[in-house]
Motif scaffolding. Structure first.
Motif, PDB file in Angstrom:
ATOM      1  N   LYS A 125       0.834  -1.207   0.000  1.00  0.00           N
ATOM      2  CA  LYS A 125       0.000   0.000   0.000  1.00  0.00           C
ATOM      3  C   LYS A 125       0.865   1.252   0.000  1.00  0.00           C
ATOM      4  CE  LYS A 125      -4.218  -1.697   2.105  1.00  0.00           C
ATOM      5  NZ  LYS A 125      -5.133  -1.561   3.240  1.00  0.00           N
ATOM      6  N   GLU A 126       1.974   1.238   0.745  1.00  0.00           N
ATOM      7  CA  GLU A 126       2.879   2.388   0.740  1.00  0.00           C
ATOM      8  C   GLU A 126       3.500   2.589  -0.635  1.00  0.00           C
ATOM      9  OE1 GLU A 126       5.733   1.844   3.846  1.00  0.00           O
ATOM     10  OE2 GLU A 126       4.242   2.124   5.421  1.00  0.00           O
ATOM     11  N   SER A 178       0.877   4.164  -2.870  1.00  0.00           N
ATOM     12  CA  SER A 178       0.671   5.600  -2.611  1.00  0.00           C
ATOM     13  C   SER A 178       1.863   6.424  -3.104  1.00  0.00           C
ATOM     14  CB  SER A 178       0.422   5.848  -1.130  1.00  0.00           C
ATOM     15  OG  SER A 178       1.575   5.576  -0.384  1.00  0.00           O
ATOM     16  N   GLU A 189       1.525   6.867  -6.782  1.00  0.00           N
ATOM     17  CA  GLU A 189       0.521   7.881  -7.107  1.00  0.00           C
ATOM     18  C   GLU A 189       1.088   9.285  -6.943  1.00  0.00           C
ATOM     19  OE1 GLU A 189      -2.810   7.010  -4.625  1.00  0.00           O
ATOM     20  OE2 GLU A 189      -3.342   5.196  -5.744  1.00  0.00           O
TER      21      GLU A 189
END
Length: 129
Positions: free
Chosen positions: A114-115, A118, A121
């Motif tokens: 997830k890190e 992100s 992004e």
């Protein structure tokens, strides 16, 4: 009595399979969806940590109150039964520790993915500007 150990064995096997799935290389879209699905499953699956802890306490209590077979009065069958129970307890301790360790590994792998997502992004936003 052995049902909880059977359940714990299946949970450890499932956790190992999930950890293997998470570490295999997949296309980005499939990897992101797999991580999000497993992240949703992780919170209800947290029950395994207190369950394994309770089983460890049960093993400790049984070890403290187990009859010792160290004198000459013990027969060979009693000594074998005592040694077998000690080996089972050791196996079950390893099973409980493995369940907690695999849960933690899956949690960290999902968090890292997830890190990374992100950060990708953020990088994409900076490139677009």
């Amino acid at each position: 009595m052995a049902l909880q150990w059977l359940i714990l064995t299946y949970v450890v096997a499932a956790e190992a399979a999930v950890a293997l799935l998470l570490t295999l290389p997949y296309p980005k879209l499939l990897k992101n969806r797999l991580v999000s699905l497993i992240s949703l499953i992780l919170q209800p699956a947290l029950f395994i940590v207190p369950f394994a802890g309770f089983q460890l306490l049960d093993i400790y209590w049984k070890n403290e109150h187990r009859l010792m077979c160290t004198s000459e009065i013990c027969t060979a069958a009693e000594r074998d039964r005592y040694e077998k129970s000690v080996f089972k307890a050791q196996r079950n301790i390893i099973l409980c520790a493995t369940a907690c360790l695999l849960y933690w590994c899956i949690h960290r792998i999902c968090k890292y993915n997830k890190e990374i997502q992100s950060l990708e992004e953020v990088e994409k936003r900076y490139k677009d500007q």
